[in-house]
Design a protein around this motif. Structure first.
Motif, PDB file in Angstrom:
ATOM      1  N   SER A  67      33.746  37.280  37.841  1.00  0.00           N
ATOM      2  CA  SER A  67      34.822  35.921  37.529  1.00  0.00           C
ATOM      3  C   SER A  67      34.009  34.789  38.239  1.00  0.00           C
ATOM      4  O   SER A  67      33.294  35.045  38.870  1.00  0.00           O
ATOM      5  CB  SER A  67      35.770  35.947  37.754  1.00  0.00           C
ATOM      6  N   VAL A  68      33.930  33.563  37.675  1.00  0.00           N
ATOM      7  CA  VAL A  68      33.658  32.334  38.470  1.00  0.00           C
ATOM      8  C   VAL A  68      34.638  32.031  38.955  1.00  0.00           C
ATOM      9  O   VAL A  68      34.238  31.473  40.597  1.00  0.00           O
ATOM     10  CB  VAL A  68      34.306  30.885  37.893  1.00  0.00           C
ATOM     11  N   LYS A  83      45.444  36.135  52.765  1.00  0.00           N
ATOM     12  CA  LYS A  83      44.645  36.732  52.528  1.00  0.00           C
ATOM     13  C   LYS A  83      45.619  37.814  50.506  1.00  0.00           C
ATOM     14  O   LYS A  83      44.536  38.293  49.847  1.00  0.00           O
ATOM     15  CB  LYS A  83      44.313  38.344  53.342  1.00  0.00           C
ATOM     16  N   GLY A  84      46.331  37.944  50.883  1.00  0.00           N
ATOM     17  CA  GLY A  84      47.544  38.502  50.618  1.00  0.00           C
ATOM     18  C   GLY A  84      47.437  37.905  48.623  1.00  0.00           C
ATOM     19  O   GLY A  84      47.419  38.412  47.870  1.00  0.00           O
ATOM     20  N   LEU A  85      47.228  36.806  48.860  1.00  0.00           N
ATOM     21  CA  LEU A  85      47.896  35.707  48.116  1.00  0.00           C
ATOM     22  C   LEU A  85      46.005  35.595  47.178  1.00  0.00           C
ATOM     23  O   LEU A  85      46.446  35.606  45.779  1.00  0.00           O
ATOM     24  CB  LEU A  85      48.334  33.918  47.880  1.00  0.00           C
ATOM     25  N   ILE A  86      44.854  35.504  48.043  1.00  0.00           N
ATOM     26  CA  ILE A  86      43.634  35.874  47.329  1.00  0.00           C
ATOM     27  C   ILE A  86      43.618  37.041  46.275  1.00  0.00           C
ATOM     28  O   ILE A  86      43.071  36.929  45.519  1.00  0.00           O
ATOM     29  CB  ILE A  86      42.276  35.528  48.762  1.00  0.00           C
ATOM     30  N   LEU A  96      43.482  34.442  37.214  1.00  0.00           N
ATOM     31  CA  LEU A  96      41.800  33.822  37.271  1.00  0.00           C
ATOM     32  C   LEU A  96      42.008  33.333  36.115  1.00  0.00           C
ATOM     33  O   LEU A  96      40.975  31.558  36.627  1.00  0.00           O
ATOM     34  CB  LEU A  96      41.340  35.118  37.175  1.00  0.00           C
ATOM     35  N   ASN A  97      41.882  33.572  34.741  1.00  0.00           N
ATOM     36  CA  ASN A  97      42.141  31.951  33.052  1.00  0.00           C
ATOM     37  C   ASN A  97      42.426  30.698  34.028  1.00  0.00           C
ATOM     38  O   ASN A  97      41.759  29.937  33.854  1.00  0.00           O
ATOM     39  CB  ASN A  97      42.373  32.546  32.557  1.00  0.00           C
ATOM     40  N   GLU A 102      41.267  25.248  35.677  1.00  0.00           N
ATOM     41  CA  GLU A 102      41.124  24.010  36.988  1.00  0.00           C
ATOM     42  C   GLU A 102      39.678  24.221  37.934  1.00  0.00           C
ATOM     43  O   GLU A 102      39.511  22.783  37.841  1.00  0.00           O
ATOM     44  CB  GLU A 102      42.657  24.748  37.773  1.00  0.00           C
ATOM     45  N   TYR A 103      39.214  25.103  38.045  1.00  0.00           N
ATOM     46  CA  TYR A 103      37.359  25.043  38.666  1.00  0.00           C
ATOM     47  C   TYR A 103      36.544  24.292  37.801  1.00  0.00           C
ATOM     48  O   TYR A 103      36.154  23.056  38.217  1.00  0.00           O
ATOM     49  CB  TYR A 103      37.592  26.200  39.047  1.00  0.00           C
TER      50      TYR A 103
END
Length: 230
Positions: A67-68, A83-86, A96-97, A102-103
């Motif tokens: 993934s990007v 870390k949990g949210l990541i 992820l999409n 946004e990225y």
């Protein structure tokens, strides 16, 4: 007396071999032929050839990103350090999409986000058509070229911001104090500045709009130049 002479006679006869048979010495005149093996190496300095084959060296496989978005990007460009949210984002396709879109938008303005590069590593980069794989060396070439455009854009924006009518009214009095950054900019650049005339204002606006569209497409153009076709 006879015994005396007899003992002397025996002594002389034993000394000169009288009365003894001389052994016959036979000489074999036929030579003995010794066969020399034919497989004796003639070059004694030649080392024997090894029959052990060298072990083939396998090149390490470079893992391609899935993934990007990764932990570095979420922390550096989105400010997410939990870390949990990541882990939750990285394991949720829908999230992820969302972050990939946004990225990508961050690359539509200059300066673009930059990653800490390992030239031998592969990176997943966002594009209008999804993820594109770039080698670290390719991404460095993209950074180098887009950096020239970023410098030009920075100069234009500083020139515009530091001479904006929003900062100076018709009487020349400032609405608010000028920033230290603009003061330094005007000191170093105003002496060579070309002031646009009123008649060329429309052309300047049109050129600015055109320039803005070119800026938004700069990253995609360089991505295709350095990564998609290589």
């Amino acid at each position: 007396m006879k015994a005396f002479f007899a003992s002397i006679f025996l002594a002389f006869s034993s000394l000169f071999g009288i009365g003894h048979n001389t052994p016959e010495i036979k000489v074999n005149l036929t030579p003995t032929i010794i066969q020399i093996p034919s497989n004796i190496p003639t070059d004694i300095d030649k080392e024997p050839t090894s029959t052990v084959k060298p072990t083939a060296i396998t090149k390490p496989t470079i893992a391609k990103p899935k993934s990007v978005i990764n932990e570095e990007i979420l922390g550096k460009f989105f400010g997410i350090t939990d870390k949990g949210l990541i882990n939750q984002i990285l394991n949720d396709k829908a999230q992820l999409n969302k972050y990939e879109q946004e990225y990508y938008q961050k690359y539509r303005t200059l300066p673009i986000p930059r990653l800490a590069l390992d030239l031998k590593k592969q990176y997943g980069m966002p594009s209008k058509n999804g993820m594109v794989i770039c080698a670290g060396s390719q991404l460095k070439s993209l950074y180098d070229e887009i950096g020239k455009t970023e410098n030009d854009v920075f100069r234009e924006r500083m020139d515009q911001d530091c001479h904006s009518d929003a900062k100076i009214n018709w009487s020349g009095r400032k609405y608010k104090p000028e920033s230290i950054e603009c003061q330094n900019w005007r000191r170093d650049n105003d002496q060579n500045r070309v002031v646009p005339t009123k008649g060329s204002l429309d052309d300047a606006i049109a050129n600015a709009v055109k320039k803005d569209e070119e800026i938004k497409s700069t990253y995609d153009r360089l991505l295709e130049k350095y990564c998609i076709n290589n």
